[in-house]
Scaffold this motif. Structure first.
Motif, PDB file in Angstrom:
ATOM      1  N   ASP A 135       1.309  -0.906   0.347  1.00  0.00           N
ATOM      2  CA  ASP A 135       0.242   0.078  -0.169  1.00  0.00           C
ATOM      3  C   ASP A 135       1.104   1.259   0.142  1.00  0.00           C
ATOM      4  N   TYR A 136       0.137   2.215  -0.253  1.00  0.00           N
ATOM      5  CA  TYR A 136       1.415   3.477  -0.270  1.00  0.00           C
ATOM      6  C   TYR A 136       1.268   4.322   0.745  1.00  0.00           C
ATOM      7  N   GLU A 137      -0.004   4.194   1.173  1.00  0.00           N
ATOM      8  CA  GLU A 137      -0.564   5.192   2.379  1.00  0.00           C
ATOM      9  C   GLU A 137       0.191   4.240   4.027  1.00  0.00           C
ATOM     10  N   PRO A 138       1.427   5.406   5.105  1.00  0.00           N
ATOM     11  CA  PRO A 138       1.951   5.359   5.883  1.00  0.00           C
ATOM     12  C   PRO A 138       0.490   5.132   7.078  1.00  0.00           C
ATOM     13  N   ASP A 139      -0.392   6.043   6.956  1.00  0.00           N
ATOM     14  CA  ASP A 139      -1.380   5.333   7.623  1.00  0.00           C
ATOM     15  C   ASP A 139      -1.953   4.125   7.951  1.00  0.00           C
ATOM     16  N   LYS A 140      -2.131   3.804   6.602  1.00  0.00           N
ATOM     17  CA  LYS A 140      -3.159   1.937   6.925  1.00  0.00           C
ATOM     18  C   LYS A 140      -1.324   1.674   6.877  1.00  0.00           C
ATOM     19  N   SER A 198     -18.885  12.605   4.622  1.00  0.00           N
ATOM     20  CA  SER A 198     -18.671  10.980   4.380  1.00  0.00           C
ATOM     21  C   SER A 198     -18.697  10.620   6.002  1.00  0.00           C
ATOM     22  N   LYS A 199     -18.681  11.085   6.856  1.00  0.00           N
ATOM     23  CA  LYS A 199     -18.982   9.952   8.614  1.00  0.00           C
ATOM     24  C   LYS A 199     -20.296  10.291   8.480  1.00  0.00           C
ATOM     25  N   GLN A 200     -20.266   9.037   9.052  1.00  0.00           N
ATOM     26  CA  GLN A 200     -21.965   8.226   9.552  1.00  0.00           C
ATOM     27  C   GLN A 200     -21.859   8.654  11.562  1.00  0.00           C
ATOM     28  N   MET A 240     -19.862   7.863  14.416  1.00  0.00           N
ATOM     29  CA  MET A 240     -20.218   6.184  14.891  1.00  0.00           C
ATOM     30  C   MET A 240     -18.363   6.394  15.470  1.00  0.00           C
ATOM     31  N   THR A 241     -17.965   6.065  16.019  1.00  0.00           N
ATOM     32  CA  THR A 241     -16.588   5.073  16.718  1.00  0.00           C
ATOM     33  C   THR A 241     -16.021   4.045  15.415  1.00  0.00           C
ATOM     34  N   PRO A 242     -14.283   4.271  15.671  1.00  0.00           N
ATOM     35  CA  PRO A 242     -14.075   3.438  15.022  1.00  0.00           C
ATOM     36  C   PRO A 242     -14.396   1.556  15.585  1.00  0.00           C
ATOM     37  N   ARG A 243     -14.619   1.371  16.573  1.00  0.00           N
ATOM     38  CA  ARG A 243     -14.703   0.199  16.979  1.00  0.00           C
ATOM     39  C   ARG A 243     -16.150   0.228  16.556  1.00  0.00           C
ATOM     40  N   GLU A 244     -17.288   0.710  16.053  1.00  0.00           N
ATOM     41  CA  GLU A 244     -18.078   0.631  15.955  1.00  0.00           C
ATOM     42  C   GLU A 244     -18.125   0.065  14.091  1.00  0.00           C
ATOM     43  N   TYR A 245     -17.305   1.289  13.740  1.00  0.00           N
ATOM     44  CA  TYR A 245     -16.985   1.486  12.519  1.00  0.00           C
ATOM     45  C   TYR A 245     -16.486  -0.402  12.165  1.00  0.00           C
ATOM     46  N   ALA A 246     -14.984  -0.578  13.135  1.00  0.00           N
ATOM     47  CA  ALA A 246     -13.850  -1.939  12.918  1.00  0.00           C
ATOM     48  C   ALA A 246     -15.171  -3.443  13.212  1.00  0.00           C
ATOM     49  N   SER A 289      -5.263   0.231  19.067  1.00  0.00           N
ATOM     50  CA  SER A 289      -4.564   0.869  20.461  1.00  0.00           C
ATOM     51  C   SER A 289      -3.928   1.979  19.779  1.00  0.00           C
ATOM     52  N   GLY A 290      -3.014   1.952  18.925  1.00  0.00           N
ATOM     53  CA  GLY A 290      -2.700   2.988  18.517  1.00  0.00           C
ATOM     54  C   GLY A 290      -3.169   4.578  17.593  1.00  0.00           C
ATOM     55  N   ALA A 291      -4.320   3.614  16.697  1.00  0.00           N
ATOM     56  CA  ALA A 291      -4.509   4.268  15.540  1.00  0.00           C
ATOM     57  C   ALA A 291      -5.224   5.852  16.198  1.00  0.00           C
ATOM     58  N   ARG A 292      -5.217   7.126  15.267  1.00  0.00           N
ATOM     59  CA  ARG A 292      -5.722   7.961  15.486  1.00  0.00           C
ATOM     60  C   ARG A 292      -7.684   7.828  15.216  1.00  0.00           C
ATOM     61  N   THR A 293      -8.807   8.722  15.524  1.00  0.00           N
ATOM     62  CA  THR A 293      -9.998   8.181  15.163  1.00  0.00           C
ATOM     63  C   THR A 293     -10.057   8.269  13.458  1.00  0.00           C
ATOM     64  N   ASN A 294      -9.438   9.399  12.643  1.00  0.00           N
ATOM     65  CA  ASN A 294      -9.741   9.637  11.733  1.00  0.00           C
ATOM     66  C   ASN A 294      -9.049   8.919  10.923  1.00  0.00           C
ATOM     67  N   GLN A 295      -7.775   8.363  11.136  1.00  0.00           N
ATOM     68  CA  GLN A 295      -7.163   7.558  10.806  1.00  0.00           C
ATOM     69  C   GLN A 295      -7.554   5.926  11.046  1.00  0.00           C
ATOM     70  N   ALA A 296      -8.461   5.649  11.472  1.00  0.00           N
ATOM     71  CA  ALA A 296      -8.894   4.633  11.463  1.00  0.00           C
ATOM     72  C   ALA A 296     -10.345   4.513  11.487  1.00  0.00           C
ATOM     73  N   LEU A 297     -11.162   5.595  11.229  1.00  0.00           N
ATOM     74  CA  LEU A 297     -12.324   5.837  10.310  1.00  0.00           C
ATOM     75  C   LEU A 297     -11.617   5.517   8.736  1.00  0.00           C
ATOM     76  N   PHE A 298     -11.076   6.377   8.546  1.00  0.00           N
ATOM     77  CA  PHE A 298     -10.599   6.067   6.882  1.00  0.00           C
ATOM     78  C   PHE A 298     -10.587   5.081   6.491  1.00  0.00           C
ATOM     79  N   GLY A 299      -9.222   4.155   7.679  1.00  0.00           N
ATOM     80  CA  GLY A 299      -8.593   2.704   6.723  1.00  0.00           C
ATOM     81  C   GLY A 299     -10.124   2.091   6.698  1.00  0.00           C
ATOM     82  N   PHE A 300     -11.581   1.371   7.985  1.00  0.00           N
ATOM     83  CA  PHE A 300     -12.010   0.954   7.610  1.00  0.00           C
ATOM     84  C   PHE A 300     -13.007   0.924   6.432  1.00  0.00           C
ATOM     85  N   GLY A 301     -13.140   2.401   6.102  1.00  0.00           N
ATOM     86  CA  GLY A 301     -13.854   3.100   5.672  1.00  0.00           C
ATOM     87  C   GLY A 301     -13.738   2.850   4.090  1.00  0.00           C
TER      88      GLY A 301
END
Length: 386
Positions: free
Chosen positions: A40-45, A304-306, A321-327, A338-350
């Protein structure tokens, strides 16, 4: 790094292109594969991917543009190549530039690498994308993708699978399954997996296609979102304040407001999801009437956020909606956040594919196909259906 067990070492090897946070890997490994390489090309992912999977002696993650990868860098004995290529230019929410778009054209780099592998290319390859691929440029993009696989010696099956069959989220996706040795076919043109809007693909004599005999997938879920919602106390700061909640209600259309008011007055607690949309130039909120989540999207802005709406017992509360709910909605309830920022997680799952949809496909189609347990016919002798 932990060593592989004999069972793990015996599993067919898979390559994971456009890996994101690794949800395809989770599904493939649940379905019997061993993912040996990812990109992948995104460091956050990649940071989330690394936190989830850790180091493994037989796995390599290549961070960077797929266009810079040479086929010599790939494992040479893989049974499957999986590509969840960027869908920005194909999504109904995007600009619909098609496979020629700046991001979705990464698909052609996937094809390039398969070509460069020559006779060492995996016998099975999969492209996962949004269903918009079927209509992009009047269907020409889907036909072009199939032709690209055909040119490499693959016959192609096309399946439409909604994650709603496995999790309470409406998330339809298209799966192109390319096989060097195509499986025995079904006579059905229309099924739960191949709806009538795909039938033209299988009757196009210019394309080499097949329709594998597969079991029926689970029926779409009609409820279940409420069971996945985190238990957040009413006094928690995640819930919006009175003014913001009032603005939310004020933006609802009369029909929406009437429905929300009725649910608010009923006994017991219900949870619904809401999206902010633009209607006639104005930003408005729309609340789903059922106990199913709307399709999660990449969180690059508020639209784009739910949101989660909690209703009942004469109360109404709203929050993001929380990252855990996205997961949980992606079938990855125990994902390491544990180490993910909120928007980092939401983007990754979305921006990912639902784990159980991949696992079902891997278990019932890809792993049996890659290991020869499906009855197969030589794709070179396969006559195009028509």
């Amino acid at each position: 790094m932990p060593a592989l067990t004999p069972i793990e070492a015996a599993r067919p090897k898979a390559l994971e292109f456009f890996a994101g946070i690794g949800l395809a890997r989770m599904g493939l490994e649940a379905g019997g594969f061993r993912v040996a390489w990812a990109n992948d090309y995104e460091p956050d992912k990649k940071a989330m991917y690394d936190a989830q999977f850790g180091d493994r002696a037989d796995h390599q993650f290549t961070l960077g543009d797929v266009a810079a990868i040479d086929a010599s860098e790939l494992p040479q004995d893989a049974s499957l190549a999986w590509a969840s290529s960027p869908c920005t230019d194909l999504s109904l929410a995007g600009a619909r530039a098609g496979l020629a778009g700046r991001q979705s054209s990464a698909f052609w780099q996937f094809i390039r690498l398969l070509r460069e592998l020559g006779d060492r290319r995996p016998p099975v390859a999969v492209l996962e994308n949004v269903t918009g691929l079927a209509t992009s440029h009047g269907g020409d993009d889907l036909a072009a993708a199939i032709m690209a696989f055909n040119d490499l010696g693959y016959s192609v099956d096309v399946l439409a699978i909604d994650a709603r069959r496995f999790v309470p989220q409406s998330r339809p996706r298209l799966f192109l399954v390319a096989a060097q040795d195509a499986p025995e076919e079904t006579d059905e043109f229309v099924s739960d997996l191949r709806p009538d809007w795909l039938s033209g693909i299988f009757t196009d004599s210019s394309l080499r296609t097949h329709r594998a005999k597969l079991p029926a997938p689970p029926a779409p879920m009609i409820e279940g979102f409420g069971a996945l919602v985190e238990d957040i106390p009413p006094s928690d700061g995640l819930w919006w304040d009175a003014d913001r909640t009032a603005a939310f209600v004020a933006s609802l259309s009369p029909i929406q407001r009437e429905r929300v008011t009725a649910m608010r007055r009923t006994p017991g607690v219900k949870h619904r999801t809401a999206y902010r949309r633009t209607r006639r130039g104005e930003a408005v909120w729309e609340v789903r009437p059922d106990d199913i989540s709307g399709c999660l999207r990449t969180a690059r802005g508020g639209s784009s956020k739910q949101a989660v709406v909690k209703l009942g017992n004469k109360r109404l509360q709203v929050r993001w909606m929380t990252p855990r709910e996205y997961a949980r909605l992606m079938g990855a309830a125990d994902y390491d956040l544990s180490g993910a920022r909120t928007n980092q997680a939401l983007f990754g799952f979305g921006d990912a594919v639902a784990v159980p949809a991949v696992a079902w496909l891997a278990e019932h189609y890809l792993e049996p196909l890659a290991t020869g347990r499906l009855t197969r016919i030589d794709a070179r002798e396969l006559r195009a259906i028509g």
